[in-house]
Enzyme design. Sequence first.
Site, PDB file in Angstrom:
ATOM      1  N   TYR A 183      51.239  70.393  46.896  1.00 32.86           N
ATOM      2  CA  TYR A 183      50.896  69.223  46.082  1.00 32.86           C
ATOM      3  C   TYR A 183      49.394  68.990  46.081  1.00 32.86           C
ATOM      4  O   TYR A 183      48.780  68.798  45.023  1.00 32.86           O
ATOM      5  CB  TYR A 183      51.632  67.992  46.612  1.00 32.86           C
ATOM      6  CG  TYR A 183      51.204  66.708  45.941  1.00 32.86           C
ATOM      7  CD1 TYR A 183      51.457  66.491  44.595  1.00 32.86           C
ATOM      8  CD2 TYR A 183      50.533  65.716  46.661  1.00 32.86           C
ATOM      9  CE1 TYR A 183      51.064  65.317  43.973  1.00 32.86           C
ATOM     10  CE2 TYR A 183      50.140  64.541  46.051  1.00 32.86           C
ATOM     11  CZ  TYR A 183      50.399  64.347  44.711  1.00 32.86           C
ATOM     12  OH  TYR A 183      49.997  63.190  44.102  1.00 32.86           O
ATOM     13  N   GLY A 222      55.352  55.165  34.872  1.00 41.74           N
ATOM     14  CA  GLY A 222      55.300  55.219  36.322  1.00 41.74           C
ATOM     15  C   GLY A 222      54.849  53.905  36.937  1.00 41.74           C
ATOM     16  O   GLY A 222      54.509  52.942  36.247  1.00 41.74           O
ATOM     17  N   MET A 223      54.808  53.891  38.254  1.00 38.01           N
ATOM     18  CA  MET A 223      54.501  52.666  38.988  1.00 38.01           C
ATOM     19  C   MET A 223      53.114  52.132  38.652  1.00 38.01           C
ATOM     20  O   MET A 223      52.941  50.949  38.344  1.00 38.01           O
ATOM     21  CB  MET A 223      54.622  52.954  40.494  1.00 38.01           C
ATOM     22  CG  MET A 223      54.722  51.737  41.357  1.00 38.01           C
ATOM     23  SD  MET A 223      55.406  52.119  42.994  1.00 38.01           S
ATOM     24  CE  MET A 223      54.456  53.565  43.490  1.00 38.01           C
ATOM     25  N   LEU A 224      52.110  52.986  38.697  1.00 35.44           N
ATOM     26  CA  LEU A 224      50.754  52.564  38.349  1.00 35.44           C
ATOM     27  C   LEU A 224      50.604  52.379  36.848  1.00 35.44           C
ATOM     28  O   LEU A 224      50.006  51.395  36.388  1.00 35.44           O
ATOM     29  CB  LEU A 224      49.733  53.584  38.853  1.00 35.44           C
ATOM     30  CG  LEU A 224      48.285  53.339  38.412  1.00 35.44           C
ATOM     31  CD1 LEU A 224      47.776  51.995  38.914  1.00 35.44           C
ATOM     32  CD2 LEU A 224      47.391  54.483  38.875  1.00 35.44           C
ATOM     33  N   LYS A 280      46.690  69.182  42.830  1.00 38.41           N
ATOM     34  CA  LYS A 280      45.847  68.041  42.464  1.00 38.41           C
ATOM     35  C   LYS A 280      44.369  68.400  42.576  1.00 38.41           C
ATOM     36  O   LYS A 280      43.541  67.930  41.780  1.00 38.41           O
ATOM     37  CB  LYS A 280      46.182  66.833  43.333  1.00 38.41           C
ATOM     38  CG  LYS A 280      47.568  66.256  43.103  1.00 38.41           C
ATOM     39  CD  LYS A 280      47.761  65.746  41.677  1.00 38.41           C
ATOM     40  CE  LYS A 280      47.009  64.452  41.434  1.00 38.41           C
ATOM     41  NZ  LYS A 280      47.245  63.918  40.064  1.00 38.41           N
ATOM     42  N   ALA A 322      51.641  62.892  36.451  1.00 44.61           N
ATOM     43  CA  ALA A 322      51.490  63.870  37.529  1.00 44.61           C
ATOM     44  C   ALA A 322      52.857  64.326  38.017  1.00 44.61           C
ATOM     45  O   ALA A 322      53.859  63.624  37.862  1.00 44.61           O
ATOM     46  CB  ALA A 322      50.708  63.267  38.695  1.00 44.61           C
ATOM     47  N   TRP A 323      52.860  65.505  38.602  1.00 41.42           N
ATOM     48  CA  TRP A 323      54.016  65.980  39.357  1.00 41.42           C
ATOM     49  C   TRP A 323      53.810  65.468  40.772  1.00 41.42           C
ATOM     50  O   TRP A 323      52.921  65.918  41.483  1.00 41.42           O
ATOM     51  CB  TRP A 323      54.056  67.503  39.335  1.00 41.42           C
ATOM     52  CG  TRP A 323      55.209  68.121  40.069  1.00 41.42           C
ATOM     53  CD1 TRP A 323      55.506  68.001  41.399  1.00 41.42           C
ATOM     54  CD2 TRP A 323      56.217  68.973  39.522  1.00 41.42           C
ATOM     55  NE1 TRP A 323      56.631  68.707  41.722  1.00 41.42           N
ATOM     56  CE2 TRP A 323      57.095  69.320  40.580  1.00 41.42           C
ATOM     57  CE3 TRP A 323      56.471  69.470  38.247  1.00 41.42           C
ATOM     58  CZ2 TRP A 323      58.199  70.152  40.398  1.00 41.42           C
ATOM     59  CZ3 TRP A 323      57.568  70.300  38.068  1.00 41.42           C
ATOM     60  CH2 TRP A 323      58.423  70.640  39.127  1.00 41.42           C
TER      61      TRP A 323
END
EC number: 1.1.1.-
Length: 288
Positions: free
Chosen positions: A127, A12-14, A131, A62-63
Amino acid sequence: MTDRWLVTGAAGMLGRDLVALLRGLNEPVVAITRHDLDITDRLSVRAVVDRHRPTTIVNCAAWTRFGEAEAGESAALLVNGGGARELAAVCRDRSIRLVHLSTDYVFDGTSRRPYAESAVTSPINAYGRTKQAGEQAVLDLLPDDGTIVRTAWLYGRHGMNFIRKMVRLEQLRETVDVVDDQWGQPTWTVDLAQQIVALVRHGASGVFHGTSAGEATWYDLARMTFRLLGADPGRVRPVPSDRIAGGELRPRYTVLGHDAWREAGLTPIRHWTTALTQAFPLLNADES
């Protein structure tokens, strides 16, 4: 003792920026993607952890598909809540530090001042609820070795994000309509990755807000993107959230406070405009 890192959600991006940073620091790191590991599968989680024997796990998995979470909350909960619980449980049993990434959407957005790390969570969408469940699992199972890092409005080189979308729309449209009544903190994944490493090295635990200083609306962010492109920011037009599909389910004000960093002896992330000015040439080069 040298940390041995395991990063989930590493594609992912992070995750990609965090893994790149750790490798640049010559830190031992294992990058785990969703193709390598289903974090909801208890046996698989424990097998991967026992194979690599990390001292620190950073859960970037994560979703994150907001609309799909609303349509199928149980599936999102399995990943964001259940997956976090499985990782926290193995970290508890193996005495491993866990850094779990969460979101500003655990708050309802009714505040008019930045949310403190200790503020009561009250999500208004699926969402956010999933979380919140993940946060609670980590804090319940790892009261001493668990760290929650809430972040928001991420942008980076790896993957689609708001900045890159605006760069493309500037080329395609004469005007662009952008929401002007949702407030948050644009945050560069490179800055957040550096903050996570500093946090682990410092040995801090608890809840931290991993967002840039300052605050903005999506409209503000779009206008700055146009300015950095050398385009007329007047081409960005403000619209209310109720003009956007699903806008009513998004909290209006989720600016996060950063007192926990200072209390731990660490410096919070810099102002979002400073970060974006530095990051933008890298982001724009990828779009050219």
